[in-house]
Design an enzyme around this catalytic site. Sequence first.
Site, PDB file in Angstrom:
ATOM      1  CG  HIS A   1      46.611   9.357  29.836  1.00 15.22           C
ATOM      2  ND1 HIS A   1      46.171   8.902  28.598  1.00 15.22           N
ATOM      3  CD2 HIS A   1      47.345   8.335  30.357  1.00 15.22           C
ATOM      4  CE1 HIS A   1      46.615   7.682  28.391  1.00 15.22           C
ATOM      5  NE2 HIS A   1      47.331   7.310  29.451  1.00 15.22           N
TER       6      HIS A   1
ATOM      7  CD  GLU B   1      58.229   8.603  44.120  1.00 13.84           C
ATOM      8  OE1 GLU B   1      57.194   8.083  44.596  1.00 13.84           O
ATOM      9  OE2 GLU B   1      58.219   9.490  43.230  1.00 13.84           O
ATOM     10  CB  ALA B   2      55.850   9.883  48.339  1.00 13.02           C
TER      11      ALA B   2
END
EC number: 1.1.-.-
Length: 629
Positions: free
Chosen positions: A552, A82-83
């Site tokens: 979204h 995860e960055a």
Amino acid sequence: MAGSPFTTALLSAWTLSTVAVGYPNGPWYQTPLGPDVVRDPTRYPGAIEKTVDYVVVGGGASGLTVAARLSEDPSVTVAIVEAGSFYQEVSNASVVPGYAADYLTGHIPPELDWGFNTEPQAGADGRVKHYTNAKTLGGNSAFNLMAYMTTSVGAMQKWAEEVDDDSWTYANVTRYFQKSLNFTGIDPHKRRANSTPELNPADVGYGGPLDVTYPNYAQPFSSWVKKAFDQVGMRPVGGFMSGELFGSSWVLDTINHTDGQRASSAKTFLEPILHRRENLFLYNRTLAERVLFDADRTATGVQASRGKTVFNLTATKEVVLTAGGLMTPQLLQVSGVGNAALLQELRIPVVLDAPQVGQQMEDHISFGVAHRVDVETNSALKYAGPRQHAVEEFNEAQAGILSSPGPDFGGFADIPSELRNFSASTHADLAGLPKDWPEGFFISFPVDVGFPQDGYNYAMIVCTLMTPMSRGHISIRSPSMHDRPVIDPRWLTSTSDVEIAVAAVRRIRQYLQMPVLERNVLVGGEVAPGPEVQTFAEIHDYLKKNFNSMSHPACTCRMGKKGDPDAVVDPKGRVFGVKNLRIADASVFRFLPPGLPLGVVYMVAEKIADDIKHDQKHGAGEEGLRTEF
């Protein structure tokens, strides 16, 4: 279009192209994890090469769900890449529910957002728009308006038929919706009696990681909107959790019932297990640079970087991509899976010519009609007195206006016959949808999106368009994940989207003209778009300047059956044409189904995690190994 001061403020708030440095007005109600977690070298390996069974790329709603489920088996090792990191280290804006809507107005700490902008959008008068995309553990579940619901029975039947797999029918995915959930009922001492929701207990789940409940505060404006919806004959439905959407309901939210905080995937799926599972490794603040393949087109791991250090994570079983509708297709393309002509132009070695990667993008847009109102709304939080009272009420009892994200009541409906002056092409588009697929979600929206600071309260009824026909795409501009992807949603470029959106604005006006609202709540005339905006062209112009993306992004690595030229993955999320590579996020949606998509995101992740477990135990079969498109 003539512009009032309010419209100008609304425009600047909803179309912001930069992010604010911080959130100045929050109650400093922090729950940082502390140095014992953040600095634990066994759980946070840093830039260390490692071999695990599964590498999960992306620590959002889908990624943390998949990682949590795979690591339930203590013999299976899982690494999460995860960055971002823990949002609690930066701000409490993702902790306090009452701040949720502020992300719509750009109050996003830059440490938590990728800072993406779109290409110039024809449907927005050629403007470039900021596209919110979370850079934090929890992903967009740390940024969204927290609404949780399922979708319609007909939508999932259409999904199952188009991918030729009955495991995707509503009846068969219900257990995956419920598997995540831990539903808690309302606190009658904190929530008003006239806002008690009706919900069938059999429609929700209990004992899962994800807390869902109704906020301890019901917005007064929403109680009046409910009366207006009742007056037009919109019938109550049970929380949008039964597979039936048409009708109105109070909205379930991802909130922890005990502490009143946002229940993101980081708080619910990750934090409770991170210390307890020695087989789970979190590479936070680590960027996945590319998926690694061998000569046989088998995914063998991920090249990652932390700061200036580049290293490899090896996956002995599978790589699972959960970087979301924008960055999963970007990562595939920089890894050599995409349109061969583009990859060759950028000097990326072609692993697989797959021009459909990044195509078919769908998104939800929203827009509204605003009035001054004679009840308290979140716009009161601009002023010191109400703000201090709200802070104290939340900190002391997890109650009051800050305990609610704001948009807490809504109704799904079609445009009524008197407003359906649609073209033949729009009728044809709508004819392809199941009968239980609503055209709009009309939401009470008593939150500040650029309201004037004049001492008064304001609110809107907002519509989220449920039938988006505009199709965009995600591409790349370089071989590097450090560079922003090309984001071209092409919002409001479909005739049907424009016609239904214009009709929806007119329908919102009809709702606001119901006697129960006009006589008891509204003060003065309409302030946005304003009474001077009446014709189709004038409303369309207002929409182009004021619509908002709901962030979204979906369908950019679309699911499909064998032989579907638009499909990137099979019904189990396996990427066609390569081995040991799966996708389990919103990019695999067959289409963006009706309803707000958070529940579907969790469902897809739960289902594909189960598929991974099953395939490892019983064999994967050949569906994901097709090599030609």
